[in-house]
Every structure is written in structure tokens, then in C-alpha cells.
Design a protein around this motif. Sequence first.
Motif, PDB file in Angstrom:
ATOM      1  N   PRO A 203       1.044  -1.233  -0.262  1.00 30.11           N
ATOM      2  CA  PRO A 203       0.225  -0.101  -0.325  1.00 30.11           C
ATOM      3  C   PRO A 203       0.719   1.359  -0.478  1.00 30.11           C
ATOM      4  N   LYS A 204       0.282   2.531  -0.735  1.00 30.37           N
ATOM      5  CA  LYS A 204       1.297   3.255  -0.620  1.00 30.37           C
ATOM      6  C   LYS A 204       0.675   4.338  -0.137  1.00 30.37           C
ATOM      7  N   PHE A 205       1.377   5.369   0.714  1.00 30.28           N
ATOM      8  CA  PHE A 205       1.255   6.294   2.038  1.00 30.28           C
ATOM      9  C   PHE A 205       1.734   7.991   1.440  1.00 30.28           C
ATOM     10  N   PRO A 206       0.991   8.992   1.609  1.00 32.37           N
ATOM     11  CA  PRO A 206       1.325  10.014   1.149  1.00 32.37           C
ATOM     12  C   PRO A 206       3.043  10.489   1.171  1.00 32.37           C
ATOM     13  N   HIS A 207       3.828   9.752   2.678  1.00 31.70           N
ATOM     14  CA  HIS A 207       5.169  10.997   2.521  1.00 31.70           C
ATOM     15  C   HIS A 207       4.829  12.292   2.252  1.00 31.70           C
ATOM     16  N   SER A 208       4.177  12.786   2.819  1.00 34.26           N
ATOM     17  CA  SER A 208       4.269  14.304   2.710  1.00 34.26           C
ATOM     18  C   SER A 208       5.611  15.180   3.627  1.00 34.26           C
ATOM     19  N   TYR A 243      -8.040  11.282  -3.689  1.00 35.10           N
ATOM     20  CA  TYR A 243      -8.302  11.828  -3.212  1.00 35.10           C
ATOM     21  C   TYR A 243     -10.072  12.369  -3.761  1.00 35.10           C
ATOM     22  N   ASP A 244     -10.519  12.851  -3.278  1.00 40.85           N
ATOM     23  CA  ASP A 244     -12.254  13.219  -3.679  1.00 40.85           C
ATOM     24  C   ASP A 244     -12.438  14.447  -4.158  1.00 40.85           C
ATOM     25  N   HIS A 245     -12.176  13.771  -5.361  1.00 39.38           N
ATOM     26  CA  HIS A 245     -12.613  14.914  -6.204  1.00 39.38           C
ATOM     27  C   HIS A 245     -13.726  15.908  -6.680  1.00 39.38           C
ATOM     28  N   LEU A 246     -14.708  15.194  -6.099  1.00 43.10           N
ATOM     29  CA  LEU A 246     -16.035  15.927  -5.647  1.00 43.10           C
ATOM     30  C   LEU A 246     -16.181  17.036  -4.259  1.00 43.10           C
ATOM     31  N   ALA A 247     -15.662  17.273  -3.295  1.00 38.64           N
ATOM     32  CA  ALA A 247     -15.781  17.707  -1.862  1.00 38.64           C
ATOM     33  C   ALA A 247     -14.389  17.995  -1.993  1.00 38.64           C
ATOM     34  N   GLY A 248     -12.851  17.123  -2.245  1.00 37.05           N
ATOM     35  CA  GLY A 248     -11.500  17.996  -1.899  1.00 37.05           C
ATOM     36  C   GLY A 248     -11.394  17.218  -0.219  1.00 37.05           C
ATOM     37  N   GLY A 249     -10.409  16.679  -0.161  1.00 38.22           N
ATOM     38  CA  GLY A 249      -9.589  15.959   1.078  1.00 38.22           C
ATOM     39  C   GLY A 249      -8.568  14.813   0.332  1.00 38.22           C
ATOM     40  N   PHE A 250      -8.069  14.319   0.992  1.00 40.99           N
ATOM     41  CA  PHE A 250      -7.244  12.710   0.668  1.00 40.99           C
ATOM     42  C   PHE A 250      -7.661  12.680   1.683  1.00 40.99           C
ATOM     43  N   ALA A 251      -7.980  10.614   1.447  1.00 39.18           N
ATOM     44  CA  ALA A 251      -8.560   9.444   2.092  1.00 39.18           C
ATOM     45  C   ALA A 251      -6.648   9.113   3.013  1.00 39.18           C
ATOM     46  N   ARG A 252      -6.508   7.909   4.031  1.00 43.04           N
ATOM     47  CA  ARG A 252      -5.840   8.389   4.415  1.00 43.04           C
ATOM     48  C   ARG A 252      -4.407   7.205   3.282  1.00 43.04           C
ATOM     49  N   TYR A 253      -4.381   5.915   2.583  1.00 44.83           N
ATOM     50  CA  TYR A 253      -3.625   5.901   1.561  1.00 44.83           C
ATOM     51  C   TYR A 253      -4.114   4.922   0.601  1.00 44.83           C
ATOM     52  N   SER A 254      -3.620   4.668  -0.299  1.00 42.16           N
ATOM     53  CA  SER A 254      -4.177   3.978  -0.856  1.00 42.16           C
ATOM     54  C   SER A 254      -3.620   1.890  -1.203  1.00 42.16           C
ATOM     55  N   VAL A 255      -4.738   0.937  -1.378  1.00 40.43           N
ATOM     56  CA  VAL A 255      -4.021  -0.403  -1.474  1.00 40.43           C
ATOM     57  C   VAL A 255      -3.389  -0.503  -2.193  1.00 40.43           C
ATOM     58  N   ASP A 256      -3.563   0.221  -3.431  1.00 41.11           N
ATOM     59  CA  ASP A 256      -2.476  -0.162  -4.134  1.00 41.11           C
ATOM     60  C   ASP A 256      -1.132   0.229  -4.337  1.00 41.11           C
ATOM     61  N   HIS A 263      -7.949   3.646   0.836  1.00 34.60           N
ATOM     62  CA  HIS A 263      -9.152   3.564   2.450  1.00 34.60           C
ATOM     63  C   HIS A 263      -9.683   4.810   2.870  1.00 34.60           C
ATOM     64  N   PHE A 264     -10.718   4.734   3.025  1.00 38.32           N
ATOM     65  CA  PHE A 264     -11.804   5.431   2.013  1.00 38.32           C
ATOM     66  C   PHE A 264     -11.204   6.488   3.727  1.00 38.32           C
ATOM     67  N   GLU A 265     -11.320   6.064   4.816  1.00 39.61           N
ATOM     68  CA  GLU A 265     -10.923   7.087   6.227  1.00 39.61           C
ATOM     69  C   GLU A 265     -10.848   7.905   5.641  1.00 39.61           C
ATOM     70  N   LYS A 266     -11.017   9.576   6.308  1.00 36.65           N
ATOM     71  CA  LYS A 266     -10.274  10.577   5.499  1.00 36.65           C
ATOM     72  C   LYS A 266      -9.626  10.892   7.333  1.00 36.65           C
ATOM     73  N   MET A 267      -8.709  11.725   7.585  1.00 37.51           N
ATOM     74  CA  MET A 267      -7.897  12.315   8.856  1.00 37.51           C
ATOM     75  C   MET A 267      -7.107  13.408   8.648  1.00 37.51           C
ATOM     76  N   LEU A 268      -7.815  14.334   9.394  1.00 39.51           N
ATOM     77  CA  LEU A 268      -7.730  15.418   9.940  1.00 39.51           C
ATOM     78  C   LEU A 268      -5.694  16.176   9.577  1.00 39.51           C
ATOM     79  N   TYR A 269      -5.089  14.995  10.034  1.00 40.04           N
ATOM     80  CA  TYR A 269      -3.208  14.823  10.137  1.00 40.04           C
ATOM     81  C   TYR A 269      -2.990  14.559   8.705  1.00 40.04           C
ATOM     82  N   ASP A 270      -3.930  14.155   8.273  1.00 38.86           N
ATOM     83  CA  ASP A 270      -2.981  13.578   6.603  1.00 38.86           C
ATOM     84  C   ASP A 270      -3.513  14.561   5.523  1.00 38.86           C
TER      85      ASP A 270
END
Length: 687
Positions: A203-208, A243-256, A263-270
Motif C-alpha cells: 500500500p502507498k502512503f502520502p509521505h508528505s 483524492y475526493d474529486h467532488l468535495a476535496g480532501g484525501f483518504a488515508r492511503y491507497s491499497v494499490d 482506504h476511504f477513511e479521512k484523517m485531519l492530520y493527513d
Amino acid sequence: MPNRLAAESSPYLLQHQNNPVDWYPWGEEALQRSKAEEKPIFLSIGYSACHWCHVMEHESFENVGIANELNRLFVCIKVDREERPDLDQIYMNAVQLMTGRGGWPMSVFLTPDLSPFYGGTYWPPTARMGMPGFLDVVRAVADAWQNRRHLAVQQASEMTEHLKQIGADESASDPLELDLLDHDCQQLQRAFDPQFGGFGRAPKFPHSLDLQVLLRAWSRNQDPALLHIVTHTLDQMARGGIYDHLAGGFARYSVDERWLVPHFEKMLYDNALLTSAYLEVFQATANPQFAMVARETCDYILGWMTDEAGGFHSTEDADSEGEEGKFYVWKPDEITAILGQERGRVFCAAYDVTPRGNFEHGHSILNLPRPLSQVAAELGQEETILAVELAKCRQELLQVRERRIRPGKDDKILVSWNALMIDSLAKAAGVLHEPRYLQAAEKASTFLHEQLRAADGRLLHCWRHGKAKLAAYLDDYAYLANAWISLYEANFDARWLERASELCETLLQHFADAEGGGFYFTADDHEQLIFRNKDLHDSSVPSGNAMAATALVRLGKLTGNQTYLNAAEGALRAAMGVMQRTPTAAGQLFIALDLLLVPTSELVVIGDASSEPTASLLREFQQRFIPRRVLAAHQPGQVVPAVLQPLLAGKTDAVDGQPRVFVCQDFACQAPAVGEVAIRQLWQRLG
């Protein structure tokens, strides 16, 4: 009958209040019962947006047979990791040592003196796919405690000693040098995925934080390969399903590896950390797409994750109506029913919505697998016209989506995560010239200052529905000090700098390790656990020591307080081993190191920051990527705040009403640039 969790405020704990498991919250009642009855503790740690936590609850904790065995054999304690990161850090380290991996739900078995002797993460109720059944685990652990207790106690003791060593030997005698940062960049270049961006495989995480480190290295050496890693990764993420293309904001990570299925959860810190990354790459490249993503992410937070009191909520679940991602996915006929046949066809072509689907059960996750220019060419349309039309379509679909049942939300307010968002909003206000973001950062800051402090003035960690509780951790103090420095650099209200200084004084008094350098995660008067942990590695959020070092460097440069700079250097030295051995887990440490070692400009603007032309010059400055600087502004004729007197000494007089800018390093200043033309030329040289 509800169990003891019914009296708690955490949404995660309240989710388990009707379990047949006889849950206790962490506290003296449970711990004393364990000691009195010589019963081991079953400690279950998770959080409200955790999909597999929900699965384990439904499968095991709602199972009466399993619950009866747990109640008979153990004292069962349920912990929200977001409320008690101190417990989560200690016992997650234990699980990782035992199993080689970690995650949530975390399941740990403790002796009555709180030492871990067995643990894991998710277990199914019965054995499957190579995993033991949870009921079998429960019975086996109980058997070991009852019949081979001395071995369990010995193992627990040895494990506790191992845990105490984590972080204890991370310091090094080598000097702090930028070679450490260059080595990190080399590691990141090797891990870079040139096709889809990001680092490593699924899985891939953002690593900002790593992306921000690369931007700083690029700003020093202008290596285009480093900038490409950052821009390609952030572009791919913004086009992906993460990325949520309708409302903005990112989910926690990508499973692929393609950023398609999140993984559709949205975290404030991300979303806070990614906003900062997109703002910086916009400053570095002037690409408006990056600005748009930052803006939409901020708007998502303000629209859906902001409490009426002013703080920001913690998470949105992955699940709605019992299904992961149901709120977010679409089928072609749903879209054409809303947009009409032709507009729907165009939208589906652009956003990868097909009859077969790219997700489960024929559903599609909105994403942009091809550049808009390519889609426009295939459809025979002008790209600019297509972009405007798709934006209208997104708004229409969003209005319909908002009538769906939303995922559950954890609406508690955490100081540390709120601080990350305040920091990003304060920066976004200047970079994007958006007053709403500054107002939100100020309101949240005022809320934290007024509502999340104990009677003695010390910070509290979390708040929900009018009640603040739990002594604050290193993260809370360090993140908030850093955020309030950013807020000062956005509105130049010295109160926030003074409050940041107060937080840093508490850090030095109650969290500092006087012998080894750096800071403990808990204060010296915190509840006594099996040991005091020292948080050195970045996880999903920056390490507390790294953020403390960052805030202390910035504050030291602004105030001239050498104690702050010395403490920052001590924290970085304490983490030298991390930077040498695991550089990709040290992004925030490298950001602090870069700020400490590379010459950093102290910029002083003399003029009225709220009126032209000074305001215009500051807006131009804030759009530039100048990572190594601190910024102060002062209006002539006003009283100089005590916290800024060393920096502003001899610089506050007006000259013919024109704004002036001093560029200083270590409080040695060049002749000021005076007037609009000279200051604009200075901005060009700086960034």
C-alpha cells in the motif's frame, strides 16, 4: 445493559458500549482489579475510523461466547489510540517487536504490572487464511498465564527492557551535517516509483514530509530530478482515487500502487500535512493545479470537519451503511441520471466510470487516469471549456452525494492534529490570498487557548461536546507552538508568538531529557507507565521531538533566545541514530535540520501590514518558496512586543512613510530595502 464505556466521551469507546465484553476504560479501577485478582489484562486499542476495528468488533466483541471467555479470563480494557497516544506508542512498539508488524486494532495481553507478554493486531473469530482464531488465542494465552506464569512474566520483563532501549541509543557523537539530509534524498530517490509517483509499492502512503524534504534539497541544489519526484507524486495523488474529486480532501492511503483505491477513511492530520505540501510545491512551481488542490482540501476541512466552537474534528470513517467506500463510489447510470446522457458520458470518460467499474460490485471510484488535455483531444473539445464543464458536473454530483448517508465522524478535537491544520491554514491564507483561512486558523487557535487548558494553565489533550480532558503530550505542545509561530507570521499579532514561547517554556521544564537531549513524549508529572517513551520516528504524523526542534529553531531565530536553539540542536543530536539508520522515517527531523544548519534569513518588515503598499508586498512575498526564513512585521509608532525586542531593536522608525525590509542572519542585518521597487527586487533575490 451498556458496559462502563457508556460513561466515556470518545466516539470509539462509545461504539463498544453495548458489547457483551465487560470493557473498562483505562484507569485505576481496571488496573487495581487486575492486581487484586492476579488476572492479566486484555488491552484492545483502536480508533473510530478504523475499518478492521469495526470488523473485529462485529465478529468477536459482539460474540457472546467470545465475550464470556474474555470476561472470565481477563480484565478487558478498551483504549482510543487518539486519546491515549502514550499507551499506543508503548504497546505498538511491543507488538512490532513480537510480530514484526503493527496496526489496528491492536490486541495486547499484559501482566497486572502492565508489561506486555503477547500481542497482535486483527484476529478473526475462528482460524482462517493462516491466521489463528481469536477464541483460540484467548484460551492459549489464558492457559499460559495459569499454567506457565513464570515464563509469561519472564517474557514480559524481557520485552519491557527491550522497549526501554528503543530511542535510548539513538544519539551519536558525529556532528550535525547536511550530508545526513543528502543521504535521505538518495534513499528517497531509490524508493521513488517513476511511473505512479510515491515511494515503494502497495500500500502507498502520502509521505508528505519526505516530499517537503526533497523540496528543500532542491531549493539548495536546483536538481530537477528532486523537483520531479515531488511534482509527479503530488500530481498523481491529486488525479487518483485517494483524492475526493467532488468535495476535496484525501483518504488515508491507497491499497494499490496507482493511488486508485483508497482506504476511504479521512484523517485531519493527513489533510493538514498534504495541504502544506501542495502549498509549497505551488510556491516552487506556480502551477495552479497544486493551488487548487490545497484550496479544495482547506475547503473540505472548513465545510465538513469544523466544529461550531472553532476546532477541527478528527476523522471520517471509511464505512457507511456497513460498507467501505459506499458513500464515494458511482455507477454510470447514476451519473447520467443526474447530468443527462451526453454530459454524463463526458464525465464518465474523464473520471474512469465504466459499466465494469474499477472497484467492488461494478462501482467506480472517481479518478483522472489521463491528463485532461488527452481527454479533451479524444472528445474533440477545447481543454479550457471541458475543465469548466467538468467543474459544473462535479458540483451537481456533490449536491446529490450529500443526500447519501455520510460515513461516521469522530468529532473529538485533538490539540496536536488541530495544530497541524492551523499551521496549514495560516500558510494557505497568505499563499492563496484567502482571508477565510486566516479567520479559521485564528478561531481554532482562540478555542484551543481558551478551552483546552487546565486550571494551572497547562494544555489538555482533547475536547468533545464541551468537555476537555487528559494532560497534553509532547505532540500537543510542539505542534501548537509551531502552528502559533505560523499564525504570527500570517497576521503579525505578537500574542501568538508570546503563547508559542509559553508552550516552549513548558516543553523545556516538563518534557526535556536533561541528560540525553530531546524530549519525552509525556511530562514529568504524567501518569506513571512502564517507562517514559521518547518519540523520535515519524509515523503517520511528525515525531514530537522533530516538531519540537522545528518550533524551537523558528522561535529562536525570531526571538534571539539561544536556549531555544540549543534545545533544538539537542533534540536533533538525540535523534542522530534515526537520521542515520532510518532516514525515511525522519522527514520532520530533516526539515528542522535544514532550518538549523542552512543559513536562515530573519526578515523584518517595517510598515503597516494591514494596508497598502505593505500588505501588497507581503502578499507577493508569501507566494514565494523560501523555506529558510522567519518573518516579523512591525508598524512604526507601535509598542514593540517584548518577545520581539531583540530582533526589532533599531529597526522600527519610519522613513518617509515607505515600507522597509531588513534581511538579517543571526541578528546581523544588511542595509534595508526601502520602498516598493527595492523590496520587490529583494523578493526576487530571496526566492
